[in-house]
Design an enzyme around this catalytic site. Structure first.
Site, short mmCIF file in Angstrom:
data_model
loop_
_atom_site.label_atom_id
_atom_site.label_comp_id
_atom_site.label_asym_id
_atom_site.label_seq_id
_atom_site.Cartn_x
_atom_site.Cartn_y
_atom_site.Cartn_z
N ARG A 194 0.81 -1.23 0.00
CA ARG A 194 0.00 0.00 0.00
C ARG A 194 0.84 1.28 0.00
O ARG A 194 0.48 2.28 0.63
CB ARG A 194 -0.98 0.03 1.19
CG ARG A 194 -1.92 -1.11 1.26
CD ARG A 194 -2.86 -1.21 0.06
NE ARG A 194 -3.43 -2.53 0.02
CZ ARG A 194 -2.93 -3.52 -0.75
NH1 ARG A 194 -1.93 -3.30 -1.57
NH2 ARG A 194 -3.47 -4.70 -0.73
N SER A 244 -10.41 -0.13 3.81
CA SER A 244 -9.71 -0.40 5.08
C SER A 244 -9.10 0.87 5.63
O SER A 244 -8.38 1.58 4.92
CB SER A 244 -8.60 -1.42 4.85
OG SER A 244 -9.17 -2.65 4.49
N GLU A 314 -4.13 3.38 6.74
CA GLU A 314 -4.06 3.13 5.29
C GLU A 314 -4.71 4.30 4.55
O GLU A 314 -4.25 4.70 3.49
CB GLU A 314 -4.79 1.81 4.94
CG GLU A 314 -4.74 1.52 3.45
CD GLU A 314 -5.13 0.09 3.09
OE1 GLU A 314 -4.87 -0.82 3.89
OE2 GLU A 314 -5.70 -0.09 2.00
C1 LIG Z 1 -15.41 -0.04 -0.68
C2 LIG Z 1 -13.93 0.18 -0.81
C3 LIG Z 1 -13.08 -0.91 -0.95
C4 LIG Z 1 -11.70 -0.72 -1.10
N1 LIG Z 1 -10.90 -1.83 -1.23
C5 LIG Z 1 -9.57 -1.66 -1.40
C6 LIG Z 1 -8.72 -2.81 -1.59
O1 LIG Z 1 -9.16 -3.95 -1.60
N2 LIG Z 1 -7.39 -2.58 -1.76
C7 LIG Z 1 -6.86 -1.32 -1.77
O2 LIG Z 1 -5.64 -1.18 -1.96
N3 LIG Z 1 -7.64 -0.22 -1.59
C8 LIG Z 1 -8.97 -0.36 -1.41
N4 LIG Z 1 -9.77 0.74 -1.23
C9 LIG Z 1 -9.15 2.08 -1.12
C10 LIG Z 1 -9.05 2.86 -2.45
O3 LIG Z 1 -10.08 2.48 -3.34
C11 LIG Z 1 -7.69 2.67 -3.13
O4 LIG Z 1 -6.65 3.15 -2.31
C12 LIG Z 1 -7.64 3.40 -4.49
O5 LIG Z 1 -6.54 2.96 -5.21
C13 LIG Z 1 -7.58 4.92 -4.37
O6 LIG Z 1 -7.77 5.46 -5.67
P1 LIG Z 1 -8.46 6.89 -5.88
O7 LIG Z 1 -8.47 7.18 -7.33
O8 LIG Z 1 -9.76 6.94 -5.18
O9 LIG Z 1 -7.38 7.82 -5.17
P2 LIG Z 1 -7.65 9.01 -4.12
O10 LIG Z 1 -8.26 8.45 -2.89
O11 LIG Z 1 -8.33 10.12 -4.79
O12 LIG Z 1 -6.14 9.43 -3.81
C14 LIG Z 1 -5.28 8.56 -3.12
C15 LIG Z 1 -3.84 9.07 -3.25
O13 LIG Z 1 -3.43 8.93 -4.59
C16 LIG Z 1 -2.91 10.18 -5.08
N5 LIG Z 1 -3.22 10.25 -6.50
C17 LIG Z 1 -4.42 10.18 -7.11
N6 LIG Z 1 -4.30 10.25 -8.43
C18 LIG Z 1 -2.97 10.39 -8.69
C19 LIG Z 1 -2.19 10.54 -9.86
N7 LIG Z 1 -2.74 10.55 -11.07
N8 LIG Z 1 -0.85 10.66 -9.76
C20 LIG Z 1 -0.25 10.64 -8.52
N9 LIG Z 1 -0.93 10.51 -7.37
C21 LIG Z 1 -2.28 10.39 -7.45
C22 LIG Z 1 -3.63 11.23 -4.26
O14 LIG Z 1 -2.90 12.44 -4.21
C23 LIG Z 1 -3.70 10.56 -2.91
O15 LIG Z 1 -2.48 10.73 -2.25
C24 LIG Z 1 -11.16 0.58 -1.07
C25 LIG Z 1 -12.02 1.69 -0.94
C26 LIG Z 1 -13.38 1.49 -0.81
C27 LIG Z 1 -14.28 2.68 -0.67
#
Ligand SMILES: Cc1cc2nc3c(=O)[nH]c(=O)nc-3n(C[C@H](O)[C@H](O)[C@H](O)COP(=O)(O)OP(=O)(O)OC[C@H]3O[C@@H](n4cnc5c(N)ncnc54)[C@H](O)[C@@H]3O)c2cc1C
Length: 318
Positions: A194, A244, A314
């Site tokens: 992560r 999480s 996380e």
């Molecule tokens: C129901 C649910 C289930 C989930 N299950 C999992 C799972 O099984 N495994 C898991 O790992 N996560 C899980 N997550 C968490 C989340 O979905 C992941 O961490 C996901 O990858 C975040 O992506 P995002 O686009 O929403 O990023 P955001 O939450 O918008 O941003 C997260 C980080 O990424 C950075 N970021 C975003 N875009 C870019 C870019 N283009 N370049 C550089 N940095 C960037 C942001 O600045 C921030 O620091 C879950 C979330 C939910 C709501």
């Protein structure tokens, strides 16, 4: 707050007046083709549905727009935070000072190749998983049910116990901290559980190429179905959450630690530890970031007192 809980909290930033923000937004509107909004509620852009207003909320149209936005922010001394789908974020009730830059709905091109895919940072993992089955390319199934964008997934090295996105990266086109577009090969990335070295460098992923393995579509679909059912049986997927809250400590699931510590169902206002998964905290409707934070502190304290485990966040706190 413990050191572990502070890991992803951001430092305080300069506060600008309403007039300064209006002028900055107006100035920025004249420079880019994408949209610029003032005081946009971040609750609209996070899966927790929590978060106060971003001073200036920008959705650039393309890479040139994005570069112009970041150059503008740097020259004005304003902090700029790029977000994807907001599915790993807990945003303060006071909102975010400076600029929040959301890459979607631009950056959504997808091109399938015989052994992989080239996709924009704003593409959702769920679209990629679905299309990978049709394309007969295996590898993305482990990300089924993760509601993030490709950019967010690469920054957080999203994944499950069956694999993480970092394992699939061939190369990425990145806008680096100096505002230059460059290509990062897979050996430029440092991935661990992560975490990726994108965090903290100021580099922004514009697109990435993932390598995948040819496989029969029906085999991929069956795996997706199985993993989706497994997730649905364990996690409160219909509730407003950010997945999480804590990372798994070595050798044990954070959810198990919290469950044994009696955290399931604990509530602060409308913020609650899910009854089905103790590492999923949910917003029952009107939870504030302050309530969610108090719940995080309480559950963190429970794990520390009962088992001596200092759980690390996380989710990222803005
Ligand atoms: C129901 C649910 C289930 C989930 N299950 C999992 C799972 O099984 N495994 C898991 O790992 N996560 C899980 N997550 C968490 C989340 O979905 C992941 O961490 C996901 O990858 C975040 O992506 P995002 O686009 O929403 O990023 P955001 O939450 O918008 O941003 C997260 C980080 O990424 C950075 N970021 C975003 N875009 C870019 C870019 N283009 N370049 C550089 N940095 C960037 C942001 O600045 C921030 O620091 C879950 C979330 C939910 C709501």
């Amino acid at each position: 707050m413990s050191t572990a809980l502070q890991t992803y909290t951001t430092a305080p930033v300069m506060v600008t007046s309403e007039r300064e923000n209006s002028l900055a937004a107006e100035d920025l509107r004249a420079r880019i083709r994408g949209s610029v909004k003032l005081w946009e509620p971040m609750s609209k852009h996070t899966t927790f549905h929590i978060g106060g207003p971003a001073d200036i909320f920008v959705q650039p149209r393309d890479a040139d727009d994005l570069a112009a936005v970041l150059d503008f922010a740097a020259r004005k001394g304003l902090p700029a935070k790029v977000i994807g789908n907001g599915s790993n974020l807990l945003v303060s009730d006071d909102g975010v000072r400076g600029l929040v830059v959301k890459l979607a709905p631009a950056f959504r091109e997808v091109e399938w190749h015989p052994r992989g895919v080239e996709a924009g940072a704003g593409v959702t993992l769920q679209r990629l998983v679905k299309e990978s089955a049709a394309a007969g390319l295996s590898g993305l199934e482990s990300t089924v049910g993760i509601p993030g964008t490709l950019g967010g997934a690469l920054a957080t090295n999203a994944g499950t116990d069956t694999g993480s996105i970092g394992d699939l990266v061939d190369r990425a086109v990145v806008l680096d901290a100096r505002g230059e577009v460059c290509e990062w090969c897979c050996d430029h990335f440092a991935y661990r559980y992560r975490h990726s070295n994108l965090r903290g460098t100021g580099a922004i992923v514009l697109s990435a190429r993932l390598h995948l393995r040819p496989a029969p579509p029906e085999e991929i679909r069956a795996k997706i179905k199985r993993l989706r059912a497994k997730r649905a049986a364990r996690q409160p997927l219909r509730a407003w959450s950010a997945g999480s809250v804590f990372k798994n400590p070595r050798g044990v699931a954070a959810g198990k630690v919290l469950d044994r510590a009696g955290a399931k169902g604990l509530r602060v206002g409308d913020a609650q530890v899910s009854r089905s998964h103790a590492n999923f905290f949910i917003n029952r409707g009107r939870a504030t970031a302050a309530q969610m934070m108090e719940l995080i502190e309480r559950t963190h304290g429970l794990a520390l007192r009962r088992y001596g485990i200092d759980l690390e966040l996380e989710i990222e706190i803005l």
